[in-house]
Design a protein around this motif. Structure first.
Motif, PDB file in Angstrom:
ATOM      1  N   ASP A   1       0.803  -1.211   0.000  1.00 18.78           N
ATOM      2  CA  ASP A   1       0.000   0.000   0.000  1.00 18.78           C
ATOM      3  C   ASP A   1       0.842   1.270   0.000  1.00 18.78           C
TER       4      ASP A   1
ATOM      5  N   LYS B   1      -6.957   4.064  -0.311  1.00 16.74           N
ATOM      6  CA  LYS B   1      -6.148   4.823  -1.285  1.00 16.74           C
ATOM      7  C   LYS B   1      -6.144   6.314  -1.045  1.00 16.74           C
ATOM      8  N   CYS B   2      -7.278   6.887  -0.672  1.00 13.96           N
ATOM      9  CA  CYS B   2      -7.338   8.343  -0.505  1.00 13.96           C
ATOM     10  C   CYS B   2      -6.440   8.829   0.630  1.00 13.96           C
TER      11      CYS B   2
ATOM     12  N   ARG C   1      -2.808   8.438  -0.362  1.00 12.00           N
ATOM     13  CA  ARG C   1      -2.374   9.419  -1.364  1.00 12.00           C
ATOM     14  C   ARG C   1      -1.976  10.737  -0.710  1.00 12.00           C
TER      15      ARG C   1
ATOM     16  N   GLU D   1     -14.189   4.010   1.083  1.00 13.37           N
ATOM     17  CA  GLU D   1     -13.792   3.138  -0.022  1.00 13.37           C
ATOM     18  C   GLU D   1     -14.307   1.740   0.223  1.00 13.37           C
TER      19      GLU D   1
END
Length: 493
Positions: A118, A468-469, A472, A493
């Protein structure tokens, strides 16, 4: 000089999540990590001798080392302990910025391996470094005297009742302290872990490093910011408590969160035919169960924890915080509620009796009492109750984990107090709106220029959950020191 090396414990894996935060903490503390093998030793930076790591699922590139630190940092030449360290090197060494050190959320040296996929983008420019905190050593070596509950915890009725409970816990702590051979009983607080973290930074040979801290690692992250602000290049915190503000204040902040989770559970049940309480007001069922169980405790038996009684106060420690995969936990808790209101508390027995036992066990509580977790006295508890009744009266009883620190026999090593922010860079925080955004934001908002991104969904410690958010934003911040705009959020998500 006695040297004690942490012996890894076997992690228990399960397909379902536990409901109460305290049980999650206990399971996390049982986490282990792959051991370092003696092969392939090299000393390529600072004073850490890196070697190949051995263990199931360990990436081939991961390297392990160990570092010796004082059990008591005020006596640097005294008894020592050994901490294990792991590193996944940057995949683009020519563009390497430095190291990102994880201040443990409970996974220790497993964290680089666990998050490698990740955090692949972050790892292009950074070494990922994790370490087993001194609590791992304590868990592996705590004496038998520290594993026996010191009292039968309950919500104290008055000052005399509180004093008796505190005296019983004080006796249990003293027996644990007398039996301790590790030298760690009085030194498991966030300040000690912060000093261990600084020793690792020095051993890495880097002037400043970046940090990722999640969950229970937030207390040590705050302590590190207090002691070594000039060593922080960047600090990302995820799902942390604000120990600086004090535990009673954090508990008060968390009460609307508990009410919100109960409301979400009830709304889910109303639209889900498989819910055992479908067609009823699940929130009203829960609140009535709490009242009834306080008047008439429900006898239960657990194969693991023996006999006990479910009171409404004890049930509040296992409020359904998280739906779990495919809502499995909510399905289970709805069924347990339905049976409990009919006098069958078996669905809650293991969880509730474990929670009561864990919170009264000195060997477990010693890992947080030094961070000012306990009530200073009955007056502080009563002050909390008065404030809590105005917010969520059904949760106005004593917090069971804080009650377990009543009678702590030593001065608090890491008291809650204002955090000097001069010299600190802006922090980035992430917290889930269902669980821990409020506490995380209360911490980061103390530091000028910091931003907290809310994740609109359940869960805890998002950078270890593959979301993911949040990852990021964490990658952009740690790489370029770029913070998202205030008000930025992450959808579920």
């Amino acid at each position: 000089m006695i040297k004690i090396r942490a012996v890894p414990l076997r992690r228990r894996r399960s397909g379902r999540r536990t409901w109460p935060v305290i049980a999650v903490m206990a399971a996390v503390l049982a986490a282990t990590a792959p051991a370092a093998s003696a092969a392939g030793i090299d000393q390529d930076d600072g004073r850490l001798a890196w070697r190949d790591c051995a263990g199931e699922g360990v990436p081939a590139q991961m390297r392990c080392a160990s570092i010796e630190v004082p059990a008591d940092w005020s006596r640097p030449q005294g008894q020592k302990i050994t901490l294990d360290v792991a590193r996944l090197p940057a995949t683009e060494p020519a563009r390497r910025i430095g190291s990102v050190v994880g201040i443990s959320s409970g996974y220790g040296i497993q964290e680089p391996a666990r998050s490698a996929a990740d955090l692949a983008e972050l790892r292009r420019r950074f070494d990922l470094v994790g370490f087993d905190t001194r609590t791992t050593t304590w868990i592996a070596h705590m004496p038998q005297a520290c594993t026996q509950p010191g009292a039968s915890l309950h919500d104290p009725r008055d000052a005399k009742d509180f004093a008796a409970l505190a005296a019983a816990m004080s006796d249990a702590f003293e027996q644990c302290r007398k039996a301790d051979t590790t030298g760690l009983f009085a030194h498991l607080d966030g300040l000690s872990i912060a000093r261990d973290t600084e020793a690792i930074r020095e051993a890495l040979g880097e002037e400043r490093v970046s940090f990722m801290a999640g969950g229970i690692g937030g207390t040590a992250a705050a302590a590190y910011a207090r002691l070594f602000p000039q060593r922080i290049r960047a600090m990302y915190v995820d799902g942390v408590n604000n120990q600086v503000e004090g535990w009673p204040a954090q508990r008060l902040r968390g009460l609307p969160v508990l009410r919100g989770m109960l409301g979400r559970f009830a709304a889910w049940c109303a639209r889900t035919p498989a819910c055992a309480l479908h067609g009823q007001d699940a929130e009203a069922v829960w609140l009535k169960l709490l009242r009834d169980a306080d008047r008439h405790p429900i006898p239960v038996t657990s194969s693991s924890y023996g006999e006990g009684k479910l009171t409404g106060w004890l049930l509040t420690s296992i409020v359904p915080l998280d739906p779990g995969p495919r809502n499995a936990d909510w399905l289970a808790v709805a069924d347990a509620m339905d049976r409990a209101r009919r006098g069958d508390g078996s669905g809650f027995a293991d969880q509730a009796l474990f929670t009561a036992r864990h919170a009264a066990t000195p060997g477990a509580q010693v890992m947080s009492c030094g961070d000012d977790r306990g009530y200073t006295g009955y007056a502080q508890l009563e002050d909390f109750r008065r404030k809590a009744r105005k917010i969520a009266p059904e949760y106005a009883g004593a917090a069971i984990d804080a009650l377990g620190c009543a009678g702590w026999p030593l001065p608090v090593a890491n008291p809650s107090r204002p955090l000097p922010t001069r010299g600190l860079p802006p922090f980035l925080g992430v917290g889930t709106t269902w669980v821990d955004h409020t506490s995380t934001d209360s911490f980061t908002s103390m530091i000028p220029g910091s931003v907290t991104v809310p994740y609109d969904g359940p869960g805890h410690v998002m950078y270890l959950s593959g979301k993911k958010c949040p990852i990021r934003y964490a990658t952009a911040y740690l790489t370029d020191l770029t913070l998202p705009r205030p008000g930025t959020g992450c959808p579920a998500e």
